[in-house]
Design a protein around this motif. Structure first.
Motif, PDB file in Angstrom:
ATOM      1  N   LYS A 591      59.686  58.041  38.300  1.00  0.00           N
ATOM      2  CA  LYS A 591      60.794  57.106  38.516  1.00  0.00           C
ATOM      3  C   LYS A 591      61.615  56.917  37.247  1.00  0.00           C
ATOM      4  N   SER A 592      60.971  57.140  36.074  1.00  0.00           N
ATOM      5  CA  SER A 592      61.686  56.969  34.812  1.00  0.00           C
ATOM      6  C   SER A 592      62.489  58.201  34.422  1.00  0.00           C
ATOM      7  N   ALA A 593      62.184  59.341  35.040  1.00  0.00           N
ATOM      8  CA  ALA A 593      62.900  60.581  34.706  1.00  0.00           C
ATOM      9  C   ALA A 593      64.219  60.616  35.462  1.00  0.00           C
ATOM     10  N   PRO A 594      65.341  60.840  34.755  1.00  0.00           N
ATOM     11  CA  PRO A 594      66.651  60.842  35.421  1.00  0.00           C
ATOM     12  C   PRO A 594      66.799  61.933  36.468  1.00  0.00           C
ATOM     13  N   PHE A 595      66.134  63.079  36.244  1.00  0.00           N
ATOM     14  CA  PHE A 595      66.321  64.177  37.198  1.00  0.00           C
ATOM     15  C   PHE A 595      65.028  64.972  37.332  1.00  0.00           C
ATOM     16  N   VAL A 596      64.586  65.132  38.565  1.00  0.00           N
ATOM     17  CA  VAL A 596      63.362  65.883  38.855  1.00  0.00           C
ATOM     18  C   VAL A 596      63.679  66.935  39.907  1.00  0.00           C
ATOM     19  N   VAL A 597      63.323  68.177  39.615  1.00  0.00           N
ATOM     20  CA  VAL A 597      63.469  69.253  40.590  1.00  0.00           C
ATOM     21  C   VAL A 597      62.086  69.808  40.905  1.00  0.00           C
ATOM     22  N   VAL A 598      61.795  69.943  42.189  1.00  0.00           N
ATOM     23  CA  VAL A 598      60.504  70.451  42.650  1.00  0.00           C
ATOM     24  C   VAL A 598      60.722  71.788  43.350  1.00  0.00           C
ATOM     25  N   GLN A 599      59.911  72.747  42.990  1.00  0.00           N
ATOM     26  CA  GLN A 599      59.957  74.088  43.596  1.00  0.00           C
ATOM     27  C   GLN A 599      58.633  74.303  44.300  1.00  0.00           C
ATOM     28  N   ASP A 600      58.644  74.293  45.630  1.00  0.00           N
ATOM     29  CA  ASP A 600      57.391  74.328  46.382  1.00  0.00           C
ATOM     30  C   ASP A 600      57.650  74.861  47.775  1.00  0.00           C
TER      31      ASP A 600
END
Length: 803
Positions: A591-600
């Motif tokens: 929640k604290s990270a401005p941008f999260v990308v998940v590859q799954d």
């Protein structure tokens, strides 16, 4: 076999062979087609079907079975005389007598060795005065159909289950025409479902339900690849029709596994067609994830990375150890060379700390010094921390074969087991996390006997630090009698070749790094006669370490995320929310990270929180190479295409790099030299004094065993409906005596409670569970045992409460 070289005559030609070599092996080495139905190179010769008979012409005339006859000096052999052919026809006639012939509609039609031999030799036309004995078809097993009326009593299934698998689930009962292969009390099959019996059956007596189909054998495409469910790297043969896998087997003599598979490698391929597979990128818009094109999704990810770099915030990536070598190197190039960040890691994966923090300080690099071949040949093997039958089934099969076929002992020293303890000599059931105590006692004892190499750097200081680790102390700490410990130390002292195996797996209790360090130290002190084999949990852990994907720990990454210093987080095949230990407080960090990308491949718990989700190919949908725990390179061949819209990790990484204007190498060299395998040859070892060891007291209650199970490892296998049917994730397995004491029956709802946290599961009673222990899968979901576990290797005790 190192026998004496002698001359024998085969069909009039002189050939040389070693005495003691099986005659069948010599004849097949001459490209002679000698038929068999009961022979398997992995098994002790049986001589049951008598189809391999050949004729001796050297004065000791007569028909002899080639499979069970050793080569002798002066033999004269004829393989195709009239007597030989007629004998084979007569034996086929006897087998047909009690075999239900329905070839046109049989599941094995066109792929049946018995059928082939009948077509080749024919059978005498006269009828024998016997009637076929009737036996009912058994379809009660969840996976395997038994049809005794098709069984020809070759015995391969029985012997494989006993000599290779070590389970002995089935056996031959009765005599003559009444003989039948069945289970104890003729109950439904309840075993490891490795599929070896089915794959070895030369007829249709054993059939796998998931692979029953109407596709003729001659219309099937055959492809070979390597399984990537664990780090064993077993070779498998797939039969395909119109791009779908319709059957999986493995060929004896092929790959490190020599024809063996486990339930995951045999049955788990319905994962690929799971309806929950992601096929379109998802981008967060107005608070929700919406489908987008690849171009749009990659543009959003690239813009976020550029923004984070412009703001001077950290760029980080966490990858799964299931990446191929090529894709792992591409990811490192993207993050390190392209984005200028060394914040790249593998997450809290089992085996990472064992190799980096345990082995590297002693042996100079994160590598094993023993191979699977060493495991077969060593006259003493010590297995630490876990039962490889649950984590690395190939290693377990090797241990069973050396015990059953060669009478070579191995020791198992662990808290949690899965059946291998029945074959261990000795089995040392340790108190949780006390493997280092055993290693230090052995080091002290062997040093006292003068069998260690005192020229190893740091030996004197290391030896002095072991002074307090006496037999009485080790017995008190480990729970193993002092006499047993002393006897095992003596066995190790006199052994000519020793292999120490360190099993890793999420949920195994104790510090894997400390155990690996003490094991590496003992191996180094034993000198050239000893080797170390560290079994990483995930498929390509060794390759990803060589690719340089373990610069930062997950704790460091999540800390900077919570502190607001992380601007862009790229999670490749990782599900921190569902699979990482609770103590890491993953949700707060994300929640604290401005941008999260998940590859799954699936919409995991982490993917639901991401800003962008990229659909990836998995398992046999990928092309590339990997490195097994034994340090050997495996080649993954793509045998099926991923769902339309899903891409291999490396393709996605290249697409992202292009959006960012980063130039990646056009070709990735993954030869041994290029990825650094040669630099991890055995170096000069360096020993260091051991620290103090004061095991914490264990709270009252049942020991929780959340370590990998035979049917599940990680989250991917839980997506297989077949594997979930064999090992439901909502089940806690309890020993019969404990279930009776707690008033529990199969199917009862039961709460597992630990330090104020609880999870609701369904009770299952299993005789293989040790009393005082409950087995519950870690699970990458909210209802798994992971809710009760703070650290991945901590010892957890639970209370059972009937709900």
């Amino acid at each position: 076999m190192n026998g004496q070289l002698v001359t024998i005559t085969v069909n009039g030609q002189e050939v040389e062979a070693e005495t003691g070599t099986g005659l069948l092996d010599v004849l097949r080495g001459l490209d002679l087609d000698i038929p068999t139905l009961c022979h398997d190179d992995r098994l002790t010769p049986f001589g049951g079907c008598r189809l391999c008979v050949v004729e001796r012409k050297d004065g000791r005339g007569g028909l002899i079975p080639a499979c069970s006859t050793p080569v002798q000096r002066g033999m004269a052999i004829e393989t195709e005389t009239d007597e030989v052919i007629e004998s084979r026809r007569r034996n086929l006639q006897l087998l047909v007598l009690n075999h239900r012939m329905e070839c046109p509609v049989c599941e094995r039609s066109g792929d049946c060795r018995f059928q082939e031999l009948i077509y080749l030799y024919g059978v005498p036309e006269e009828q024998l005065l016997f009637e076929r004995v009737r036996h009912p078809r058994d379809e009660d097993s969840p996976v395997i159909v038994r049809d005794p009326e098709k069984c020809i009593l070759c015995g391969k299934c029985v012997r494989l289950c006993d000599e290779v698998q070590g389970v002995a689930e089935i056996g031959l009962v009765s005599r003559g025409l009444e003989a039948v292969v069945t289970t104890m009390l003729d109950r439904p099959l309840d075993c490891e479902f490795c599929g070896q019996c089915v794959n070895a059956c030369p007829v249709g007596a054993l059939i796998a339900k998931p692979y029953i189909n109407e596709i003729p054998a001659w219309l099937r495409e055959h492809r070979t690849t390597v399984c990537s469910c664990c780090s064993c790297g077993c070779e498998l043969d797939a039969e395909l029709y119109e791009g779908r896998i319709i059957r999986v087997t493995s060929s004896p003599g092929g790959g490190a596994n020599d024809g063996t598979l486990c339930a995951k490698g045999w049955l788990g391929w319905d994962i690929l067609s799971n309806p929950e597979r992601l096929t379109r990128p998802l981008v967060r818009k107005d608070g929700g994830l919406e489908e987008a094109s690849w171009a749009e999704a990659l543009a959003v990810v690239a813009d976020a990375a550029s923004k984070a770099r412009g703001e001077g915030r950290r760029i980080a990536a966490v990858a799964t150890p299931r990446l191929t070598n090529e894709d792992a190197l591409l990811l490192r190039h993207l993050v390190e060379d392209g984005l200028g960040s060394d914040w790249i890691g593998l997450g809290p994966e089992a085996g990472v700390r064992a190799l980096l923090e345990g082995v590297t300080p002693v042996l100079g690099g994160p590598f094993s010094t023993a191979s699977l071949q060493d495991l077969k040949e060593a006259d003493l093997v010590l297995v630490l921390r876990g039962d490889p039958g649950r984590t690395h089934p190939l290693a377990k099969n090797i241990l069973v074969r050396r015990h059953r076929q060669q009478d070579l002992p191995f020791a198992l020293a662990a808290t949690f087991t899965g059946g291998l303890e029945r074959h261990a000599r000795p089995f040392l059931r340790l108190a949780p996390g006390t493997e280092p105590a055993l290693m230090r006692f052995l080091g002290r004892e062997l040093a006292g006997q003068g069998v260690l190499d005192d020229t190893v750097e740091g030996y004197r200081e290391w030896n002095e630090s072991l002074e307090s680790y006496t037999g009485s102390w080790a017995a008190e700490v480990t729970g193993v009698p002092e006499e047993t410990l002393a006897q095992f130390a003596q066995s190790m002292a006199v052994a000519q070749k020793v292999v120490v195996v360190v099993v890793t797996g999420r949920g195994l209790p104790g510090d894997e790094a400390e155990t690996a360090r003490d094991a590496a130290s003992l191996v180094a002190a034993l000198g050239a006669k000893a080797g170390l084999l560290v079994l990483g949990e995930k498929a390509n852990l060794q390759g990803c370490l060589h690719a340089g994907l373990a610069h930062k720990s997950p704790q460091e990454m999540l800390r900077v995320a919570r502190e607001g210093d992380l601007g862009w987080l790229y999670l490749v095949g990782q599900d921190p929310v569902g699979a990482w230990p609770r103590s890491l407080s993953v949700r707060d960090a994300l929640k604290s990270a401005p941008f999260v990308v998940v590859q799954d491949a699936f919409l995991t718990g982490t993917a639901r929180l991401a800003d962008v989700v990229l659909p990836a190919a998995i398992l046999v949908e990928r092309q590339g190479t990997g490195i097994g725990s034994d340090g050997e390179i495996r080649r993954y061949t793509r045998i099926v295409e991923p769902p339309e819209g899903a891409l291999q990790d490396g393709v996605i990484i290249r697409g992202l790099a292009k959006r960012l204007g980063i130039e990646l190498p056009s070709e990735i060299d993954t030869t041994a030299a290029a990825i650094g395998l040669t630099k991890y040859e055995r170096r000069e070892a360096r020993l260091a004094p051991v620290g103090s060891m004061n095991p914490a007291p264990i709270a009252e209650g049942f020991l929780l065993d959340p370590s990998p199970q035979l049917f599940h490892s990680g989250s991917t296998t839980t997506r297989s409906s077949l594997l979930r049917g064999l090992a439901p994730g909502i089940t806690v397995w309890i020993a019969p005596a404990d279930a009776e004491a707690e008033g529990l029956c199969n199917g009862d709802a039961v709460r597992l409670v630990a330090e104020g946290r609880e999870v609701l599961l369904q009770a299952g009673i299993d005789r293989r569970v040790a009393p005082g222990t409950v087995v519950a899968p870690w699970q990458s979901r909210s209802d798994g045992a992971s809710r009760l576990i703070g650290e991945g290797d901590e010892v957890v005790t639970v209370q059972l409460r009937r709900s």
